[in-house]
Design an enzyme around this catalytic site. Structure first.
Site, PDB file in Angstrom:
ATOM      1  CD  GLU A 237      -3.160  -0.873   2.076  1.00 40.77           C
ATOM      2  OE1 GLU A 237      -2.923  -0.276   3.129  1.00 40.77           O
ATOM      3  OE2 GLU A 237      -4.271  -1.355   1.804  1.00 40.77           O
TER       4      GLU A 237
ATOM      5  CD  GLU B 169      -4.006  -6.187   2.889  1.00 37.91           C
ATOM      6  OE1 GLU B 169      -4.757  -5.411   3.506  1.00 37.91           O
ATOM      7  OE2 GLU B 169      -2.771  -6.061   2.872  1.00 37.91           O
TER       8      GLU B 169
HETATM    9  C1  GLA Z   1      -4.101  -2.754   4.822  1.00 36.35           C
HETATM   10  C2  GLA Z   1      -2.714  -3.260   4.872  1.00 36.35           C
HETATM   11  C3  GLA Z   1      -2.521  -4.412   5.781  1.00 36.35           C
HETATM   12  C4  GLA Z   1      -3.293  -4.233   7.020  1.00 36.35           C
HETATM   13  C5  GLA Z   1      -4.740  -4.101   6.662  1.00 36.35           C
HETATM   14  C6  GLA Z   1      -5.557  -3.888   7.881  1.00 36.35           C
HETATM   15  O1  GLA Z   1      -4.806  -2.986   3.690  1.00 36.35           O
HETATM   16  O2  GLA Z   1      -2.194  -3.569   3.620  1.00 36.35           O
HETATM   17  O3  GLA Z   1      -1.160  -4.495   6.101  1.00 36.35           O
HETATM   18  O4  GLA Z   1      -2.847  -3.098   7.683  1.00 36.35           O
HETATM   19  O5  GLA Z   1      -4.934  -2.971   5.855  1.00 36.35           O
HETATM   20  O6  GLA Z   1      -5.213  -2.652   8.428  1.00 36.35           O
END
Ligand code: GLA
Ligand code: ZN
Length: 714
Positions: free
Chosen positions: A180, A349
């Site tokens: 991210e 995710e």
């Molecule tokens: C994001 C991140 C993860 C984790 C999730 C939940 O998408 O990529 O590492 O932090 O959110 O917070």
């Protein structure tokens, strides 16, 4: 913009994919194992946070649940390089081997989002300086500068060592670079290294310093630069920054993050040509040009947490109907799909339970986890990893709930996720790789977004809020929306929409002109064509380059603070007057017909909405800012009266979208409501799973889903 602001702004508005890359490794499972289909359904897994004696149990339970892959190691820099230049992958080898023995493939994350303490202690210059000039403290993640050469060197080093070590390890199928990018508490860096980098970036983009001075208009407030080294970064000063300078800085920071990723990508491609490579982002991130980021990656990956919106809403006291929240999630998916020009994307995710850091969302209602997974697939996802396998018992995300609870028993959503993975796998590769069927195009223009961040005109005017409001209206058509830049060939769309297209490049203007000329329907919102791509205000009457297409000129533009003005609708739009909020472009029709006028305020009787026949097509100018329901009524009425009616008469909160391949069409019916709903069907279908015939009406239970198959329309 950080994660929280991103969600807040959103809520305010309410094929063969892989060319075999990566799957060679998946199917190269030991001979004794059953072959694994080329489908990615799995979890995000943290062996680095789990005692080793539990790994075998985890892998066995994942395999039993139908997991085909995990994403691992993306924050494990400290374990992989405990001190500078000393690498230790033995623990990860053991974890990968155990997973592989259970036929579970691994997507390895490069760990640059979370540098270990030895690194920031020895090289404090890697720390990011935020937009207030504050140097970020280490101890969390995403606190580093994307241009700092030491941080880049060390990031490439660890990625290189990982790539060398795991290039031919059985079970490794692909890579996620970093995690991210830019979605930390601070999205951009303003440090000394970035300042020098900006000066270099400007040297390459402009023929001379004089050209920069001319373009930005630095004569204003005596800012003429006589040497590149004088050019600052937009840190707090005595007044807001020069808008041209600030826009270039945002572009530079976006490029800096993309080139940071490219450095790791180059190494991974060279050392691991058989693996796929991606990165991950929340679907709708606007501080970074995600198209640049994904340009040389194999597919886009999105992170999806639909119930995060509930936390923000509770905090702000706002309430949104289910269809508005669903639209925010779908806009994220459509944006992800747009990053690779419509290619199916991956969910790296997916929410699997209560989620959040300081605050966490409620447990999704029974059926919602399944619904959200189908929603992603309905919009073009080819696979899903759920975040995360277990729930950490320590750390900033100890309340970000996974498939296992803190005591490792099954979470309330466990069975639903297992069932969903099984169902989606049985849909099969043809359906999961089928292109999405979008008949409408919505332009998301980052230059307009960024330029309006510096000068929104009215403090409540937000680019993304307006975009989501338009998207919500279009979602109700059931015709599918592609998110575009406006520089593509637009001719395949039935209609193109451009809210707040404040900055219009010559190329966009040409594409739009050709599209309308050829018979397209173009809908523009207020503030159209005010600036050129260099951020200079155009010196012609507005809407600048698109005057001829729109058939209007602006008499004036007005921020609205006191809502004393209404819009009076005529002709096909006739209905009760609607109040004007936030903004009014006052239009003078040149060739266009008037569809609505202002009443009250300073410009009674002047045009607010117009329609112009141009070439074989039509261009509509919506000069007044309308609230969501009014905007939806106007857009849907105009579409219907130009042969683009709603595809289904579905109740609010029932989302319908389709994917087509090889003459087959899969239509997804998704009920986001907590009550059952019924949809009248216009054609006959077969259930995609049991092939039973379906026609007449379709009843969906609360949060229910149906996938129906038919022959694709020509
Ligand atoms: C994001 C991140 C993860 C984790 C999730 C939940 O998408 O990529 O590492 O932090 O959110 O917070
Ligand atoms: Zn920096």
């Amino acid at each position: 913009m950080n994660r929280r602001e991103f969600f807040a702004v959103g809520t305010a508005g309410a094929a063969t994919l892989f060319s075999a890359r990566g799957f060679a490794a998946l199917s190269a499972a030991p001979a004794a194992s059953p072959s694994i289909p080329p489908l990615l359904f799995g979890v995000d897994y943290y062996p680095d946070q789990t005692p080793e004696h539990l790994w075998e149990e985890d892998a066995a339970a994942m395999a039993a649940a139908g997991v085909t892959n995990v994403r691992i190691a993306e924050f494990a820099w400290g374990l992989m390089e405990p001190s500078e230049g000393a690498y230790d992958f033995r623990w990860l080898d053991r974890a990968v081997a155990i997973l592989h023995a259970h036929n579970i493939g691994c997507i390895l994350g490069t760990p640059s989002a979370a540098p270990p303490p030895w690194l920031s202690q020895k090289y404090p210059e890697v720390l990011m300086v935020n937009e207030h000039g504050v140097t970020l403290a280490p101890g969390t993640r995403r606190f580093t500068c994307p241009t700092n050469t030491t941080y880049r060197r060390l990031s490439v080093n660890i990625a290189t060592e990982m790539a060398k070590h795991f290039a031919s390890t059985p079970g490794i199928i692909g890579w996620q670079i970093d995690n991210e990018l830019t979605l930390g508490d601070s999205a951009r860096c303003y440090c000394r290294s970035c300042r020098e980098g900006f000066q270099q970036w400007l040297r390459k983009r402009y023929p001379s310093l004089d050209a920069i001075n001319q373009t930005w208009g630095t004569v204003f407030w005596s800012n003429t630069y006589t040497d590149f080294s004088q050019i600052p970064v937009p840190l707090p000063s005595g007044a807001p920054p020069n808008p041209g300078f600030a826009l270039d800085y945002y572009r530079y920071q976006s490029d800096a993050n993309a080139s940071f990723l490219e450095e790791q990508l180059t190494v991974l491609r060279r050392l691991c040509p058989q693996h796929f490579i991606t990165t991950n982002n929340a679907g709708l991130v606007d501080n970074l040009n995600l198209r640049d980021l994904y340009r040389n990656l194999d597919f886009a990956s999105a992170d999806n947490y639909p119930s995060f919106f509930a936390i923000i809403l509770a905090d702000s006291g706002a309430s949104l109907p289910p269809e508005a929240i669903a639209a925010l999630t779908s806009l994220g998916h459509d944006t992800a799909r747009g990053l690779k020009d419509g290619k199916p994307f991956f969910i790296m995710e997916e929410q699997s339970g209560k989620s959040g850091q300081p605050f966490f969302s409620p447990q999704p209602e029974p059926g919602q986890l399944r619904l959200w997974s189908y929603q992603a697939v309905a919009h073009g996802a080819f696979g899903i990893n759920y975040f995360r396998w277990d729930t950490a018992v320590f750390g900033a995300e100890e309340y970000w709930h996974g498939l296992l609870r803190h005591d490792r028993s099954h979470s309330p959503g466990f069975d639903e996720i297992v069932q969903t993975m099984r169902e989606l796998k049985s849909l099969g590769p043809e359906a999961l790789h089928a292109p999405y069927d979008a008949q409408l195009g919505l332009i998301l223009d980052l230059s307009s977004d960024w330029a309006l961040t510096f000068q929104p005109g009215q403090p409540k005017l937000k680019y993304l809020s307006e975009l989501t409001s338009w998207y919500g209206s279009l979602a109700a058509t059931g015709r599918g929306v592609d998110i575009l830049e406006g520089t593509e060939d637009l001719s395949r769309y039935k209609a193109i929409f451009a809210p707040l297209l404040y900055v219009v490049s010559a190329q966009q203007a040409e594409r739009i002109r050709a599209y309308v000329q050829g018979g397209g329907l173009f809908f523009a919102g207020f503030r159209l064509g005010v600036k050129d791509e260099r951020s200079r205000i155009v010196e012609t009457p507005l809407p600048g380059l698109l005057r001829d297409v729109m058939g209007v000129e602006l008499y004036d533009y007005q921020p609205i603070y006191a809502e004393t003005q209404n819009v009076k609708f005529t002709g096909a739009l006739a209905a009760a007057d609607a109040p004007v909020h936030l903004w009014a472009d006052i239009l003078i029709p040149k060739e266009a017909d008037v569809l609505a006028t202002y009443t009250g305020g300073a410009n009674p009787g002047k045009a607010a909405i117009t329609a112009n026949s141009f070439g074989k097509g039509k261009a509509f100018y919506l000069g007044a800012h309308l609230e969501g329901p009014e905007l939806a009524r106007v857009l849907l009425t105009l579409l219907a009266s130009h042969n683009v009616p709603r595809a289904f008469e579905a109740p609010a909160g029932v989302e319908i979208s389709s994917r087509n391949a090889n003459g087959n069409r899969w239509t997804y019916f998704l009920n986001h409501n907590s009550e059952p709903q019924t949809v009248p069907l216009k054609e006959s279908y077969q259930d995609a799973f049991d092939s039973s015939a379906v026609s007449g009406t379709l009843t969906l239970p609360a949060y229910g889903v149906r996938v129906l198959k038919s022959k694709a329309r020509g």
